[in-house]
Design a protein around this motif. Structure first.
Motif, PDB file in Angstrom:
ATOM      1  N   ASP A  79     -11.190  -0.982  -8.901  1.00 47.08           N
ATOM      2  CA  ASP A  79     -10.808  -2.502  -9.472  1.00 47.08           C
ATOM      3  C   ASP A  79     -11.773  -2.850 -10.452  1.00 47.08           C
ATOM      4  O   ASP A  79     -11.688  -4.026 -11.072  1.00 47.08           O
TER       5      ASP A  79
ATOM      6  N   THR B  86      -9.557   0.628  -4.301  1.00 49.43           N
ATOM      7  CA  THR B  86      -8.466  -0.009  -4.024  1.00 49.43           C
ATOM      8  C   THR B  86      -7.213   0.965  -3.432  1.00 49.43           C
ATOM      9  O   THR B  86      -6.209   0.493  -2.617  1.00 49.43           O
TER      10      THR B  86
ATOM     11  N   LYS C 166     -14.406  -0.983   3.417  1.00 47.90           N
ATOM     12  CA  LYS C 166     -14.165  -0.695   2.287  1.00 47.90           C
ATOM     13  C   LYS C 166     -15.190  -0.064   1.432  1.00 47.90           C
ATOM     14  O   LYS C 166     -16.405  -0.133   2.061  1.00 47.90           O
TER      15      LYS C 166
ATOM     16  N   LEU D 262       0.838  -1.109   0.084  1.00 49.45           N
ATOM     17  CA  LEU D 262      -0.094  -0.052   0.078  1.00 49.45           C
ATOM     18  C   LEU D 262       0.782   1.209  -0.134  1.00 49.45           C
ATOM     19  O   LEU D 262       0.822   2.204  -0.539  1.00 49.45           O
TER      20      LEU D 262
ATOM     21  N   THR E 204      -8.114   0.682 -13.185  1.00 45.68           N
ATOM     22  CA  THR E 204      -6.955  -0.090 -13.391  1.00 45.68           C
ATOM     23  C   THR E 204      -6.911  -0.750 -14.769  1.00 45.68           C
ATOM     24  O   THR E 204      -7.711  -1.152 -15.240  1.00 45.68           O
TER      25      THR E 204
ATOM     26  N   THR F 230     -14.635  -1.901  -6.254  1.00 52.61           N
ATOM     27  CA  THR F 230     -14.138  -1.718  -5.094  1.00 52.61           C
ATOM     28  C   THR F 230     -13.023  -0.654  -4.962  1.00 52.61           C
ATOM     29  O   THR F 230     -12.138  -0.783  -6.014  1.00 52.61           O
TER      30      THR F 230
END
Length: 166
Positions: free
Chosen positions: A159, A144, A135, A12, A71, A142
């Motif tokens: 994601d 991230t 979350k 992270l 992403t 989600t």
């Protein structure tokens, strides 16, 4: 267990540091949303899509904008041929619709998100925020990495590519 937590913490840290803006002072940021995405390898597909949709100048504008940035893996998870089709000039309107569905006017930090909250996107549709087990989810994607600040807004990495009703 401790080793796993340490590895996750380090991962992270490295993800967050990839987004660390260059500043001359505590409050001055020298990267807009597009510049942040361009400097991040795992957002290269998003950058290509933004370019194909002629949205670079918009996302370099004053804003502020909140971008939920899928992403490369999120784009790769689309059904086979979908991305390639969307990047064709004849499908530009559909691409722009999908990309602007990932953008909310204003600067919305993760601390501003509320469970069940709805937000109108630049595309015109609504996204839904779900907070569960620490979350944040935007529709079924989600978050991230959150609260990556730019000089014209904020980026939250997700994601999954979220799709508007068409």
């Amino acid at each position: 267990m401790k080793k796993t937590v340490l590895i996750l913490s380090m991962a992270l840290f490295f993800v967050a540091s990839a987004f660390a803006p260059k500043t001359n002072s505590v409050h001055e940021v020298e990267a807009d949303i597009v510049d942040l995405a361009v400097s991040t390898d795992f957002l290269s597909t998003l950058v290509a899509a933004v370019k194909a949709g002629d949205l670079v100048d918009v996302l370099k504008g004053d804003g502020p904008f909140t971008v939920f940035a899928p992403t490369n893996d999120a784009f790769a998870a689309l059904p086979a041929g979908t991305l390639e089709s969307l990047l064709k000039p004849e499908n530009k309107d559909k691409l722009v619709s999908i990309l602007t569905y990932h953008v909310v006017p204003g600067k919305v930090m993760s601390s501003d998100l509320k469970n069940g909250q709805k937000a109108k996107t630049v595309q015109g549709g609504e996204i839904t925020v779900t907070l569960k087990d620490g979350k944040a989810m935007i529709n079924d994607a989600t978050v991230t990495a959150a609260d990556i600040e730019a000089d014209n807004g904020v980026v939250h990495v997700i994601d999954k590519v979220i799709l508007p009703t068409m």
